[in-house]
Structure formats: structure tokens, C-alpha cells
Design a protein around this motif. Structure first.
Motif, short mmCIF file in Angstrom:
data_model
loop_
_atom_site.label_atom_id
_atom_site.label_comp_id
_atom_site.label_asym_id
_atom_site.label_seq_id
_atom_site.Cartn_x
_atom_site.Cartn_y
_atom_site.Cartn_z
N LEU A 512 37.14 36.78 57.33
CA LEU A 512 37.07 38.05 56.62
C LEU A 512 35.62 38.46 56.45
N ASP A 513 35.26 39.61 57.02
CA ASP A 513 33.90 40.14 56.91
C ASP A 513 33.97 41.56 56.36
N LEU A 514 33.62 41.71 55.09
CA LEU A 514 33.57 43.01 54.42
C LEU A 514 32.15 43.29 53.94
N SER A 515 31.16 42.76 54.63
CA SER A 515 29.78 42.93 54.21
C SER A 515 29.33 44.38 54.34
N ASN A 516 28.46 44.79 53.41
CA ASN A 516 27.87 46.13 53.43
C ASN A 516 28.94 47.22 53.53
N SER A 517 29.96 47.11 52.71
CA SER A 517 31.10 48.03 52.82
C SER A 517 31.37 48.81 51.53
N THR A 518 30.32 48.99 50.72
CA THR A 518 30.34 49.83 49.52
C THR A 518 31.31 49.35 48.45
N ILE A 519 31.62 48.05 48.42
CA ILE A 519 32.52 47.51 47.39
C ILE A 519 31.71 47.21 46.13
N SER A 520 32.25 47.55 44.99
CA SER A 520 31.60 47.24 43.72
C SER A 520 32.64 46.75 42.72
N GLY A 521 32.15 46.37 41.53
CA GLY A 521 33.07 45.89 40.51
C GLY A 521 33.41 44.43 40.69
N ILE A 522 34.43 44.02 39.97
CA ILE A 522 34.84 42.61 39.94
C ILE A 522 35.96 42.37 40.95
N ILE A 523 35.88 41.26 41.64
CA ILE A 523 36.92 40.90 42.61
C ILE A 523 38.18 40.49 41.85
N PRO A 524 39.35 41.01 42.23
CA PRO A 524 40.59 40.63 41.52
C PRO A 524 40.87 39.13 41.68
N THR A 525 41.47 38.56 40.67
CA THR A 525 41.71 37.11 40.65
C THR A 525 42.60 36.65 41.79
N TRP A 526 43.52 37.50 42.25
CA TRP A 526 44.43 37.09 43.33
C TRP A 526 43.68 36.76 44.61
N PHE A 527 42.49 37.36 44.79
CA PHE A 527 41.76 37.13 46.03
C PHE A 527 41.35 35.67 46.18
N TRP A 528 41.00 35.04 45.07
CA TRP A 528 40.50 33.66 45.16
C TRP A 528 41.60 32.69 45.60
N ASP A 529 42.85 33.12 45.54
CA ASP A 529 43.93 32.29 46.07
C ASP A 529 43.96 32.31 47.59
N LEU A 530 43.33 33.34 48.18
CA LEU A 530 43.31 33.44 49.65
C LEU A 530 42.20 32.59 50.26
N THR A 531 41.17 32.27 49.48
CA THR A 531 40.00 31.62 50.06
C THR A 531 40.29 30.22 50.60
N SER A 532 41.35 29.60 50.12
CA SER A 532 41.65 28.24 50.58
C SER A 532 42.03 28.20 52.06
N GLN A 533 42.37 29.36 52.65
CA GLN A 533 42.74 29.39 54.07
C GLN A 533 41.65 29.98 54.94
N LEU A 534 40.54 30.43 54.33
CA LEU A 534 39.48 31.08 55.10
C LEU A 534 38.53 30.06 55.71
N VAL A 535 38.18 30.27 56.97
CA VAL A 535 37.13 29.49 57.59
C VAL A 535 35.83 30.28 57.63
N SER A 536 35.91 31.59 57.35
CA SER A 536 34.70 32.40 57.29
C SER A 536 34.93 33.54 56.31
N LEU A 537 34.00 33.70 55.36
CA LEU A 537 34.06 34.78 54.37
C LEU A 537 32.68 35.38 54.22
N ASN A 538 32.56 36.69 54.44
CA ASN A 538 31.29 37.38 54.29
C ASN A 538 31.50 38.62 53.43
N LEU A 539 31.01 38.57 52.20
CA LEU A 539 31.07 39.71 51.28
C LEU A 539 29.66 40.18 50.93
#
Length: 892
Positions: A512-539
């Protein structure tokens, strides 16, 4: 007549007795062979009980993996291969939970009629291939590939004179020579992928050439470095499949390969061949697949000339050459059997795709890289009705994506138009590609709003790459996509400000690569349940705030980049580890957790630069033996540099600058033999530069500026660091002379010893400062700890690269300027604010590559050298605050 009748009767009696004997023999296996198999099994470890049927009754012919002769009951076939998941060629996915291990009991030789033995894809953990297999002389097929066997392949296998197929692929096996293969006259199929054949590299061709029955020869990744340029006679009269990829020949392609008329499949990729591609390849009458290149700037070919050959039966043509030039000729339309075409062109190539390509009625794959067309996408492409993969990458295509293109390619599964100059909106006809699995439109100038309607029918989509387009994603907040993605790359698009809620539905995502994509605010808690399956995360490069969860679950060996946001709070414990972890330029505070390293044994790159971290560097950092780059700069870390840091022997980059560290440089840093860049500036460090540091021969950057170091500048710096580019000792308390040995460093392009207490004269010898004597024209983009990660399988071999980037502060024109990507172009000598005396050496004017020269604030006397005007590249020159006299020289 009577004699003839008697003989006939005798013959019939023998036939009756013979066949009667067979009828009387049970189809059950022989007792001796059953006992041998039972003994064989006892030596095996069978964690998943795959061989449970071997306990069921006495008829071993019904056991799993056993095939017997239906008349005699002899065991003919023993197939115990195991694998988990799909595999191609010899590669596979070994799962210890399902694989057999242990030992191979000699009782196996009691199967005297065995013709087929397959133990592939098991886990025998380095066990040697038993010599006694060479006594099983009825064997026709032997497959030990990827079974965990190790060591040297026994030459006794040469006793298997009836052998037809031999598969020994493994990266744990080696062979001292291959002459034993000449004793296998019936051998047709030989696969030895990744076997270390470096000791047999000088005669392997001659050995194989003595086996005229060979039909298939598979030797990729075998460490071969020599291939005979000529052969007295070519005996490969039956050879159809020849794979030599991923070796290191460093030679031209021998012409004798192009003379093997029986060849159907030839793979010479990534083997460091150079020079022209033999034209004769296009004349091979049976050639169906040809794969060449993959090594940058090695092989070359004129596309027009090469493709004008006959190519009568070619189905797959892959030319990834360093220099494939010339236009695609119209005669390419003669390749009427072509199903797959892959061409990667020289960056200076320019041409167009001839419409003759539409004659390929069977064409399923068309991939062109770097074929600079400077035109719109051809409107006739939809005539290729059977296309499943279309890649036109970096082809300088202009204009919009034609709606008719997507509407006509209904079979398309893989679609890549990345790195072009396309504009306009994404056509709605994209939604008609119901078979589409891979979509990459990155690095264009596509605009418009992307709504959920565009993806309505894309139920098979697994890869969505739309990065670096000014697209606005605006699906309905309750949108539930019809697809499950493995990879999402939407960097530099307009997604925010809200974190995309539709990601919650993606249960298969790995990258998942969402870098430089104008996202702001707090990441919803449900997202952190997805990270256990990620091999690459770029925010990275967003405006995300809030805290990370106390326990952040990550996939093992994951690459995580959360840099340039507004995350705050403590650094969490990282479970399951990571390979790359970038938390730089946020608002993290508190100490680095003492147990931070407990689950990071595979960490290679860690950056927490530019935060508000305090406390000390935990000594447990030594537990990360794989660490190649550590950047904790620009924080509030105090205490001493832990001596145990010297145990991180893989370190190439260490940056602890701009903290509150005290004490001296640990002598243990001399153990870091791979260290290339060391930044300890802007701390409160003191003492002398320790002698053991001279044992870091790869050092390119030594930055100790703005500390309290004292003593003399060691003379051994000029003798121990032949690759030193950057030496920055600015603003310390060094005394004594500038060692003339420093001016022996041919790679030195940046020398800053300003604001110390150095005395004496400026050394007179400048002839060895080659990096300062010549203009630095090539930007080398200095990076360290660089790691390229390839994601295979579902990720189609996609790669990403991470590294520590060199950085440098340069005092110029009264201000401090920071250089990163262009550091290798900076040439500077700053000796200012010391107690230097004497004259300015005339030899200084030979440093024609200098851009910054500062000798101010000393006690220099005499005149400015007349030839100073030769330094035409100077951007900053300062001789102020000295006792110079005479006239100012005119510019030459």
C-alpha cells in the motif's frame, strides 16, 4: 511334421506355464520390498503424517506415492515429492509443516526394480545425497530438486546407465566436475538450476557436448563463468531446451549456440553476455522461444536487421538488451506464429509500431519498453483481439487514452501505460475490462475525478497503480469495491483529506502506497488491523496526526515508511519485525523502548530522524546484526554512544548528528569494517579521534563537526581511508598542523576544518587531490545501506528501493546550505577561522574543480596567487581577515 507339432505343443506349454505363473502371482508387493519401505520410512520425519497409509495393511502397492507393476507386484515408482502452492520450473514454496525430512535409509536399494524416484520439495536439511543411489541401476527418472540435500553431488550417480531424466536443482548442492554425466548414454533431461558448478566451469560445455541424446539442458544460476567460444563439432543434435540464464560469462554469445538447429527454447538472460546478438538466431528452423538480455549495456542488436530474419516458428521473443536500437521493421509481420513479444529499447530509440503487427492473430502478450514513439496510442491496437498483456512503458506516448482502445481489448488482463505523457481523463470503457487483473497508468498527466463507477465491473482487479497523476479520487464514502487488491499505489494523487474508508474492505492487500496524497487527520483504528498482512506500507509526505497503536502488528520483513507526517507520542513496540522502518520527520517523543529491538532481528534500515526523541540509545541495538543504516539524527538523545554499537558489523551508514550526545567515540566503532558514512556532528562529544577507527577502510564520509574534539588531526586519516570523499571537522578544538597526508586522498572533494585552533602553514602538495582538480560532472546520488526488495508471486516481481541518502551542510556566502541529492557535485576547501600562517600556496590554483574556497580568519601573509583566476568554477571565494598584501589578480 510330427517334430513341428511337438515344438508347437512345447511352445504352448511354456506359454501356459509362463502366463499361468503370472496369474498365480499376487498383485500385492513383495514382502522384501514392503519391509524395505517400512525401514525407509522409519528414518523419515513426517510432521503432517503424509505417509499414514503406509501403516494400513500389508499391500504396499496401495500406499501413498507407490506404484507397482500390475503383474509382478514389483515397486516401480516412488513419488514422495511435496510442495505448498504453485511453482514454476524448479522454484517452489517449501512448507516445513508438509515436507519430509530426516535421513534416507540404505534399505531403499532393496527396491531392485525401481524406475522412478521423486523426493523433490522436501526438507532434508543439508543431508548429502546418498552414494548408494548410484547402485539402483534400473532408475530411469531421478528427481531430488529442492529437497534440502546439500554438499557435493556424488559421482556414483554416473552408474545409473538407464537414466533418462535427472533433476538436481538446489542452491545447496555443488559439483567438483561433471564428467560422470558422460556415463549416462540415455540421459535426455538434465535440470541443475542454482547448483554451484563454479568448479566445473571450464569443461562443462565439453561434457555436455558428449551427450548427443540431451533434449533438455537447464543450468540457470549455476555460477558458470566460462563458455567455450568454439567447439570442434557440435553434438547437440537433439537439444530442444537450453537455459543458461543468471550466470556470469562476461563474453560474447558463442556462434555454436546459434548453430544448434534442433533448438526450440533458448534462455540466455542475465548472464553477462556482451556484444552483438548472432544474426543466425533468426534462422533457427525450430526456434519457438528466445530470451536474451537483462544485463544493462551488454548485448546489442539492430532491431531492424535482427527482426528481418525468417523467425518461421517463433512464439515468444524477449529482447531486454542494453542497446536495442533501430525501428521495428514492417517485416515483423512475417512472424505469424508469434504469441508473446517483449522488447526493451535503447533510450535514444525513436520509431513507431508498424501496423503489420496486427497480423499476429495469436498474439497474447505485447510489451515494449523505451520505444520512444512521440505519437498517440495507435487506434488499430484493438485489432489484436487476443491480447492478454499490453505494456507500452516509457514510450513517450502522447494525448488521451482512446476509449475505443479499452472497449476493443476485452481479453486484457495486464495493462501498463506507465511513464508516458498521456493526458485527459481515464475512459469509462476501462470498466468493460472484466478480466483485468493489473492496471498501471502511473507517471502520466491524467486528470479528472475517479469515482466508483470506473471500477464497477473490475471484479478480478488485483493491482491498482495510478501514482503521479493529478487525479482526484472521490468514491462514495460507503463504496464497497468489487475487487480484492494485492497492491495499491496512489502516490501523489488527491485522496484526502479523509483516510480512504473503502480500504477497510481490502482483506488481501500486501503493498500500500498512499504517499503524498493529501491525507490528513487521524488514521481510523480499523486500519491497524490490516497492517499485519502488509509487506510494504508507505504513508509518507502527508499530514497524518495522532499516535501509533501501542502494539503495531507488522508482517515479517515488512517495509514501513511513515516519514514526513505529524505522528506524535511514543514509538510503539513492533511485533513480527520489519526490514525497513522509517519514522523520520514526525513528532515522536519519549525514549526508544528498551525492548524495541526484541522483534527486529531482520531490520536493515531504521530512521527516526527529525523527531523529539529523548533518553539514551539502548545498548540492545547490538542485537540487530542485519542493520545496514541507522539514522537517529535531529533529536534530543543524550548519554554516550553505546560501545555495543560496534557489534552491528553490517552497518554502512551511521548518523547520530544533531543530538545531545557526550563522551567520546567508542573504540568499538573500529569493528564496523563496512562503514561508509559516519555523521556525529552537532553534539557535545569530546576526546580524540580513536585509533581503531582507521580499521574502517570503506569510509567515504567523516563528519565530526560542531563538537568538542581535541588533539591533533590524525595523520593516518590520509593513509587509511582511500575512498574518503567528505571530511568535516568544523568547529572543534583540534590543534597542530594540517597533516599533509590529507592531501594524498585522491577521492577527497570536501575538506572543512574551519573554526579550530590549527596552526602552521597550508601544505604545499596538491597534485594528488584529483577530485578537487577536476570538475565533478556526474551526479552519483550517494546512497548507503541500499536495499532493493522484490515482491514475487502475486506481486509480479515489482520492486522498491530504500536507502540512507548522504547529506551535507556547506558554509557558503555566509549561510549554511544543505545538499542531499547533489552531494557528489560539491567540491569545497574551508580552512577558515584557524591560526594558519604563511603564504597561500601557488599549487592551490591547480584545484580547478573547486566551487568553494575559504581561507578567511587566519594569519596568512603575502600576495594572492596570480593564477587564482583559473578557478573558473568558484561560486564562493573568501580570503578576508588575513594579512594579505599586494594587488588583487585579474581574471585570466
Amino acid at each position: 511334421m510330427e517334430r513341428r507339432s511337438f515344438l508347437v505343443s512345447l511352445f504352448l506349454i511354456k506359454v501356459i506355464i509362463y502366463w499361468g505363473g503370472f496369474w498365480m502371482v499376487s498383485s500385492n508387493c513383495l514382502d522384501s520390498e514392503r519391509k524395505a519401505l517400512t525401514t525407509f520410512r522409519k528414518a523419515l520425519n513426517d510432521p503432517s503424517n503424509l505417509l499414514s497409509s503406509w501403516d494400513d495393511g500389508s499391500d504396499c502397492c496401495k500406499w501413498r506415492g507407490i506404484t507397482c507393476h500390475n503383474m509382478t507386484g514389483y515397486v516401480l515408482k516412488l513419488d514422495l515429492h511435496t510442495y505448498n502452492g504453485s511453482y514454476l520450473d524448479d522454484g517452489g514454496l517449501l512448507d516445513p509443516a508438509f515436507s519430509l525430512s530426516g535421513g534416507i535409509d540404505p534399505a531403499l536399494v532393496e527396491l531392485k526394480h525401481l524406475q522412478f524416484l521423486d523426493l523433490s520439495f522436501n526438507g532434508f536439511n543439508g543431508t548429502r545425497i546418498p552414494d548408494f543411489l548410484g547402485s539402483m541401476k534400473e532408475l530411469r527418472h531421478l528427481n531430488l530438486s529442492w529437497a534440502g540435500f546439500g554438499g557435493t553431488i556424488p559421482h556414483q550417480l554416473g552408474n545409473l546407465s538407464h537414466l533418462i531424466s535427472l533433476r538436481l536443482s538446489s542452491d545447496s548442492l555443488s559439483a567438483k566436475n561433471l564428467w560422470w554425466l558422460t556415463s549416462l548414454p540415455s540421459l535426455k533431461y538434465l535440470r541443475m538450476s542454482d547448483v554451484n558448478l563454479s568448479m566445473a566451469t571450464h569443461d562443462w560445455v565439453h561434457v555436455m557436448n558428449m551427450s548427443p541424446s540431451l533434449v533438455e539442458l537447464i543450468l540457470p544460476g549455476c555460477g558458470l563463468s566460462y563458455i567455450s567460444p568454439t567447439l570442434p563439432s557440435v553434438n547437440f543434435t537433439s537439444l530442444r531446451v537450453f537455459y543458461l540464464s543468471s550466470n556470469n560469462f562476461y563474453s560474447s554469445i558463442p556462434n555454436w549456440i546459434a548453430n544448434i538447429s534442433s533448438l526450440s527454447y533458448l534462455d540466455l538472460r542475465y548472464s553477462n553476455f556482451h556484444g552483438p546478438v548472432p544474426y543466425q538466431f533468426s534462422q533457427l528452423p525450430n526456434l519457438e522461444e528466445l530470451l536474451l538480455g537483462g544485463d544493462a549495456n551488454k548485448l546489442s542488436a539492430n532491431c531492424s536487421e535482427l527482426l528481418e530474419g525468417s523467425w518461421s516458428r517463433i512464439k515468444l521473443l524477449l529482447l531486454y538488451l542494453g542497446n536495442l536500437y533501430g525501428e521495428i521493421p514492417v517485416s515483423i509481420g512475417n512472424m505469424t506464429s508469434l504469441e508473446s513479444l517483449y522488447l526493451s529499447f535503447d533510450e535514444n530509440t525513436r520509431g513507431s509500431i508498424p501496423r503489420a503487427i496486427t497480423k499476429f492473430i495469436n498474439l497474447e502478450i505485447l510489451e515494449l519498453y523505451g520505444y520512444h514513439m512521440h505519437v498517440a496510442i495507435p487506434d488499430w491496437l484493438p485489432e489484436l483481439k487476443n491480447l492478454r498483456r499490453l505494456v507500452l512503458q516509457d514510450c513517450m506516448l502522447l494525448g488521451p487514452i482512446p476509449a475505443v482502445l479499452l472497449g476493443g481489448l476485452s481479453s486484457l488482463e495486464y495493462f501498463d501505460l506507465s511513464s508516458n505523457q498521456l493526458n485527459g481523463t481515464i475512459p469509462t470503457t476501462l470498466g468493460q475490462l472484466s478480466n483485468l487483473s493489473f492496471l498501471d497508468l502511473s507517471y502520466n498527466s491524467l486528470t479528472g475525478i475517479v469515482s466508483e463507477s470506473l471500477f464497477e465491473n473490475l471484479k478480478n482487479l488485483n493491482f491498482l497503480l495510478l501514482s503521479s497523476n493529478p487525479l482526484v479520487f472521490d468514491p462514495h464514502p460507503d463504496w464497497a469495491p468489487p475487487f480484492q487488491l494485492y497492491m495499491i499505489s496512489l502516490t501523489s494523487s488527491h485522496l484526502g483529506p479523509r483516510f480512504p474508508p473503502w480500504l477497510r474492505t481490502q482483506k488481501s492487500i500486501q503493498m500500500l502506497d498512499l504517499s503524498n496524497s493529501t491525507i490528513s487527520g487521524i488514521i481510523p483504528t480499523w486500519f491497524w488491523d490490516l497492517t499485519s498482512q502488509l509487506v510494504s506500507l508507505n504513508l509518507s509526505n502527508n499530514n497524518i496526526s495522532g499516535q501509533l497503536p501501542n502494539i503495531l502488528k507488522l508482517q515479517s520483513q515488512a517495509n514501513i515508511d511513515l516519514s514526513w507526517n505529524n505522528f506524535s507520542g511514543p514509538i510503539p513496540c513492533i511485533l513480527n519485525g520489519a526490514t525497513i522502518l522509517d519514522l523520520s520527520n514526525n513528532q515522536f517523543s519519549g525514549q526508544i523502548p528498551p525492548n524495541f529491538t526484541s522483534t527486529l532481528h531482520d531490520l536493515e534500515i531504521f530512521s527516526a530522524k527529525g523527531n523529539q526523541i529523548s533518553g539514551i540509545i539502548p545498548s540492545s541495538i547490538e542485537e540487530i546484526n542485519s542493520l545496514t543504516a541507522l539514522d537517529l539524527s535531529q533529536n534530543n538523545i543524550s548519554g554516550i554512544i553505546p560501545s555495543r554499537l560496534g557489534n552491528c558489523v553490517a552497518l554502512e551508514a551511521l548518523d547520530l548528528s544533531k543530538n545531545r550526545l557526550s563522551g567520546g567515540i567508542p573504540r568499538s566503532l573500529g569493528l564496523l569494517r563496512r562503514l561508509q558514512t559516519l555523521h556525529l556532528s552537532n553534539n557535545a562529544l569530546s576526546g580524540k579521534i580513536p585509533l581503531p577507527l582507521k580499521k574502517c577502510p570503506s569510509l567515504e564520509t567523516l563528519d565530526l563537526g560542531y563538537n568538542n574534539f581535541s588533539g591533533h588531526i590524525p595523520t593516518w586519516i590520509g593513509e587509511s581511508f582511500p575512498a574518503l570523499r567528505i571530511m568535516r571537522l568544523r568547529s572543534n578544538m583540534f590543534t597542530g598542523n594540517i597533516p599533509p597526508q590529507l592531501f594524498n586522498l585522491a577521492s577527497l572533494q570536501f575538506l572543512d576544518v574551519a573554526q579550530n585552533f590549527l596552526s602552521g602553514s597550508i601544505p604545499q602538495s596538491f597534485e594528488n587531490l584529483m577530485a578537487m582538480k577536476n570538475e565533478q560532472k556526474i551526479n552519483l546520488f550517494l546512497t548507503y545501506g541500499e536495499m532493493e526488495t522484490t515482491y514475487n508471486g502475486k506481486n509480479f516481481g515489482l520492486t522498491e528501493t530504500s536507502y540512507y541518502m548522504e547529506n551535507l551542510l556547506v558554509s557558503m556566502k555566509g549561510q549554511m546550505l544543505e545538499y542531499t541529492r547533489t552531494v557528489s557535485l560539491v567540491t569545497c576547501m574551508d580552512l577558515s577561522t584557524n591560526n594558519l600562517s604563511g603564504v597561500i600556496p601557488e599549487g592551490l590554483t591547480s584545484l580547478l574543480g573547486l566551487r568553494v574556497l575559504n581561507l578567511s580568519g587566519n594569519h596568512l601573509t603575502g600576495e594572492i596567487p596570480d593564477k587564482i583566476g583559473k578557478l573558473t568554477l568558484l561560486e564562493s571565494l573568501d580570503f578576508s581577515k588575513n594579512q594579505l598584501s599586494g594587488k588583487i589578480p585579474s581574471r585570466n
